[in-house]
Design an enzyme around this catalytic site. Sequence first.
Site, PDB file in Angstrom:
ATOM      1  N   GLU A   1     -54.758 -29.979 -25.218  1.00  0.00           N
ATOM      2  CA  GLU A   1     -55.341 -30.856 -26.231  1.00  0.00           C
ATOM      3  C   GLU A   1     -56.437 -31.744 -25.657  1.00  0.00           C
ATOM      4  OE1 GLU A   1     -52.231 -30.515 -25.063  1.00  0.00           O
ATOM      5  OE2 GLU A   1     -50.950 -32.070 -25.943  1.00  0.00           O
TER       6      GLU A   1
ATOM      7  N   HIS B   1     -54.627 -30.410 -19.584  1.00  0.00           N
ATOM      8  CA  HIS B   1     -53.740 -30.140 -20.719  1.00  0.00           C
ATOM      9  C   HIS B   1     -54.589 -29.675 -21.904  1.00  0.00           C
ATOM     10  CE1 HIS B   1     -49.677 -31.967 -19.597  1.00  0.00           C
ATOM     11  NE2 HIS B   1     -50.382 -31.890 -18.488  1.00  0.00           N
TER      12      HIS B   1
END
Length: 741
Positions: free
Chosen positions: A396, A394
């Site tokens: 982030e 992901h």
Amino acid sequence: MDIEDEENMSSSSTDVKENRNLDNVSPKDGSTPGPGEGSQLSNGGGGGPGRKRPLEEGSNGHSKYRLKKRRKTPGPVLPKNALMQLNEIKPGLQYTLLSQTGPVHAPLFVMSVEVNGQVFEGSGPTKKKAKLHAAEKALRSFVQFPNASEAHLAMGRTLSVNTDFTSDQADFPDTLFNGFETPDKAEPPFYVGSNGDDSFSSSGDLSLSASPVPASLAQPPLPVLPPFPPPSGKNPVMILNELRPGLKYDFLSESGESHAKSFVMSVVVDGQFFEGSGRNKKLAKARAAQSALAAIFNLHLDQTPSRQPIPSEGLQLHLPQVLADAVSRLVLGKFGDLTDNFSSPHARRKVLAGVVMTTGTDVKDAKVISVSTGTKCINGEYMSDRGLALNDCHAEIISRRSLLRFLYTQLELYLNNKDDQKRSIFQKSERGGFRLKENVQFHLYISTSPCGDARIFSPHEPILEGSRSYTQAGVQWCNHGSLQPRPPGLLSDPSTSTFQGAGTTEPADRHPNRKARGQLRTKIESGEGTIPVRSNASIQTWDGVLQGERLLTMSCSDKIARWNVVGIQGSLLSIFVEPIYFSSIILGSLYHGDHLSRAMYQRISNIEDLPPLYTLNKPLLSGISNAEARQPGKAPNFSVNWTVGDSAIEVINATTGKDELGRASRLCKHALYCRWMRVHGKVPSHLLRSKITKPNVYHESKLAAKEYQAAKARLFTAFIKAGLGAWVEKPTEQDQFSLTP
């Protein structure tokens, strides 16, 4: 039944039926119809059964009927000027003509009015305008306006409604500033914001000045107007142009994909430089003007509480919205540079994230540290027991791992020689080890709300057209320069503090106490979305996953909440450096202050007994002015990462956790452990925050960070005590590797 009874029975329908033009059904010669015809066409008149109503004299051969009135289409409620507003507050005031001067073609009238024993005069080319100016002066006597003479003129004395130029709208709302209401009793104004514990939206009356409002002026309270179409008004560019005519707006840059362009415009006002960004140049100009109005004239826009930035509890060096827009612009611009202006096949993405570093109060000096994309996790069959595969791709999460590479580089820079120490972001700490230099801050940008608790309850951008607050006519000026009582945890920066008018309809979290709020959630293997953790699923086994059990990975919301306790440096770096926390978390879309603050820290506010230097970090939370457009289509299976100093991006297959050739990523556990071992060999033992001898196994090196492990244990306990579930960790076999072959 006699004729009189029949007349009474049919009287209720007479009003409708008599509107018919009976000439259309009468014989052309005007003769009386026969009984058969009369019975069919009877309208209940006085002619008896079977007969039509006789024509009346003077009808010129036509039946007398009333024309059907056309229903008027309701238009916008006209704005109330100062004269009308003053009359509602103090009815029965007498205006006196004091003088009339000037030539016949250009007279000048002077009118006066007495309010509470004080006489106010106004002049104008007509008596009406002179009375209006006198009423304005009377209103100003008890509603305090900074820069009233300039700003009131620029506003054109229109009724205003709440609007938000930080919304995702291409066209400007018609009006800008909120109206004022006269409260029942004088109360000092407060700043309206939102946090995870208490959602504050002012739905009652607000006092507009620090001084008490006289009781005679406070009665009766003005009613709240129902929603209505906003009247015509002036946008920030028009207002600023009247206050400072002749301003020139400069076009600075254009960035973003073709379907989500972002333009940046600037303007210099009174020697100060202001920027604004938007999906078109017109909107960018408006936001630049809006920034100038807020900074110089103290004129602030209303925002619905859920869209307001939530300030950090620590050091805040920048104006929240200015910082948020700058960080977003920098990350998006860097991603465009790395992908040939978004033309590369690897520019395709669902989520974009990045970390930006600031070293002072000027956001112009901000520097992009990392950029990443991705929305998927590794498939369980590709797990590595040597730390060679990325478990979570992901965006982030990848950006934070990229930041770790930068921190290792800065530590090595400090350890090289004294000349390089000045260029490093680290300095020695009096408590042992290293810490960041003063004013060095890191800001996390995510193009959408992180998966899990922050996103699950705010899946859409708010519809601002239906979320306005309506108040009575007038202009509300927020004099934040004076000391005002303010609830703890709300907006502390005057440039973003706004009064909310009554009737703000966009709700905060309507059901904050529902059990689903704040629950720990796990990502779905090889897919998108999250599911709540099961009470008995806190331990995963290596063989169980290989045999087909789904590999569970904690959601991004949960991981960021973890970083807000244990720090973003991780366990290995905490042996060298003090905890490092994000100073702000900025979302490009789907920002909802209540949900985000709950997910980031409010749900674990019960945490206690943290080791020294560890704390529950509460960073600035903010959306951006020009909310990023939704990225349609299927999410790609790859993840992109870049760290400052890299010559190009690295592309990782999110399913395997490695690149397309099967090589390990520069962000994998094995690679970062190599960096840690190299730094450990350079750091003198007396500078280590945790003592460790002959590190060999990755898992053992992590456990050596005693304070970090204690903080992590307190975090897991806080989640359990709050009834939010148990943290699910990866199989321990993943960390049982060493660098020796």
